[in-house]
Write a protein that holds these residues in place. Sequence first.
Motif, PDB file in Angstrom:
ATOM      1  N   LEU A 146      72.974  18.157 100.480  1.00  0.00           N
ATOM      2  CA  LEU A 146      73.918  17.060 100.680  1.00  0.00           C
ATOM      3  C   LEU A 146      75.297  17.626 101.007  1.00  0.00           C
ATOM      4  O   LEU A 146      75.867  18.382 100.225  1.00  0.00           O
ATOM      5  CB  LEU A 146      74.002  16.194  99.427  1.00  0.00           C
ATOM      6  CG  LEU A 146      72.679  15.568  98.967  1.00  0.00           C
ATOM      7  CD1 LEU A 146      72.884  14.784  97.686  1.00  0.00           C
ATOM      8  CD2 LEU A 146      72.094  14.680 100.045  1.00  0.00           C
ATOM      9  N   TYR A 148      79.336  16.854 102.928  1.00  0.00           N
ATOM     10  CA  TYR A 148      80.287  15.839 103.350  1.00  0.00           C
ATOM     11  C   TYR A 148      80.103  15.511 104.830  1.00  0.00           C
ATOM     12  O   TYR A 148      80.125  14.343 105.232  1.00  0.00           O
ATOM     13  CB  TYR A 148      81.728  16.308 103.119  1.00  0.00           C
ATOM     14  CG  TYR A 148      82.106  16.467 101.658  1.00  0.00           C
ATOM     15  CD1 TYR A 148      81.815  15.478 100.727  1.00  0.00           C
ATOM     16  CD2 TYR A 148      82.770  17.608 101.222  1.00  0.00           C
ATOM     17  CE1 TYR A 148      82.168  15.624  99.392  1.00  0.00           C
ATOM     18  CE2 TYR A 148      83.136  17.759  99.892  1.00  0.00           C
ATOM     19  CZ  TYR A 148      82.828  16.772  98.981  1.00  0.00           C
ATOM     20  OH  TYR A 148      83.195  16.920  97.675  1.00  0.00           O
ATOM     21  N   ASN A 153      77.130  10.124 106.566  1.00  0.00           N
ATOM     22  CA  ASN A 153      78.527   9.981 106.178  1.00  0.00           C
ATOM     23  C   ASN A 153      79.416   9.657 107.366  1.00  0.00           C
ATOM     24  O   ASN A 153      80.317   8.816 107.279  1.00  0.00           O
ATOM     25  CB  ASN A 153      79.020  11.258 105.493  1.00  0.00           C
ATOM     26  CG  ASN A 153      78.564  11.343 104.044  1.00  0.00           C
ATOM     27  OD1 ASN A 153      77.930  10.427 103.529  1.00  0.00           O
ATOM     28  ND2 ASN A 153      78.893  12.442 103.390  1.00  0.00           N
ATOM     29  N   TYR A 199      82.824  10.243 100.730  1.00  0.00           N
ATOM     30  CA  TYR A 199      82.683  11.594 100.187  1.00  0.00           C
ATOM     31  C   TYR A 199      82.542  11.580  98.667  1.00  0.00           C
ATOM     32  O   TYR A 199      81.852  12.435  98.096  1.00  0.00           O
ATOM     33  CB  TYR A 199      83.879  12.452 100.590  1.00  0.00           C
ATOM     34  CG  TYR A 199      83.998  12.674 102.083  1.00  0.00           C
ATOM     35  CD1 TYR A 199      82.875  12.711 102.906  1.00  0.00           C
ATOM     36  CD2 TYR A 199      85.242  12.848 102.680  1.00  0.00           C
ATOM     37  CE1 TYR A 199      82.978  12.911 104.278  1.00  0.00           C
ATOM     38  CE2 TYR A 199      85.366  13.053 104.050  1.00  0.00           C
ATOM     39  CZ  TYR A 199      84.234  13.078 104.848  1.00  0.00           C
ATOM     40  OH  TYR A 199      84.349  13.271 106.197  1.00  0.00           O
ATOM     41  N   THR A 202      78.993  11.128  97.892  1.00  0.00           N
ATOM     42  CA  THR A 202      78.267  12.390  98.061  1.00  0.00           C
ATOM     43  C   THR A 202      78.393  13.239  96.800  1.00  0.00           C
ATOM     44  O   THR A 202      77.419  13.843  96.344  1.00  0.00           O
ATOM     45  CB  THR A 202      78.802  13.165  99.274  1.00  0.00           C
ATOM     46  OG1 THR A 202      78.609  12.383 100.448  1.00  0.00           O
ATOM     47  CG2 THR A 202      78.073  14.493  99.442  1.00  0.00           C
TER      48      THR A 202
END
Length: 280
Positions: A146, A148, A153, A199, A202
């Motif tokens: 995972l 950013y 995203n 973010y 995330t």
Amino acid sequence: MKKITFLFSAILFAQLAISQAPIQVEKSGEGNPILFLPGFTTPGSVWNETIENLNGTFETHTVSYAGFNGLVPIGTPWYAPIKDRLIEYVKEEKLTNLTVIGHSMGGNLATDLAAALGDHVTGLILVDALPCMRELMMPGVPASSLQYDSPYNNQMLDMPNDAFKNTALMMARNMTNQEDKVEMMAGWSIAADRKTYVYGYTDLLKLDLRPTLENIQIKTLILGATFPTREMCQQTFEKQYTNLTNKTISLADDSKHFIMFDQPEWLYSQINSYLTSNAQ
């Protein structure tokens, strides 16, 4: 002249540091302290009715997070600076015999604080929070995968406001049975700093606090919703909290994620019973 310039720069730097603080805390009342931690995008005011329905006298510390509730964003990483600042806050305020109550992501922060602060924290209530959300939503996916900078995203960052609003409304309806709360909840996401929203989520998906639970010995109350089914939720909580030994799991019938909206009286009763039994 140099002294004046230095003084002006110092004042400007101090103001900037305050404006970019990871958290904002509202303090009220007197008595044993309770730290109230809301969930992702959620303002600290979500706890107002719970605080009003506490039995007894407490000093309450209600938190809101950078990037949400009109607060200035802090960039990335997002979760870690909030956790670190909360730990500092508890020490600075010399909070002892502290109960920490966290909803959703606030429960993750509460778990981190209980593990890190030792004797400061004597009570812990986790409201519909999971130590590893990723394992439920993305089973088997490692945190390292995972990032950013990802297609999902980037899509969320570029999403037009109307489309984002529709997404926020849909998500809100999946988190409460109370239709009159949906617009307000969606509004929290819509008003959020978009990068913090994307973010920061995330950061949450990368979290795995299951090993951290082994460091918590205090009596912990885990309150969960029963959506979509009681059996499924019971199994999920028992599995995720296996490493937490001193715990009680209690589930609210006919409730989605925001138990404080769907079953408020049940929530107040559970919290007050715990506070009474755990009083020191």
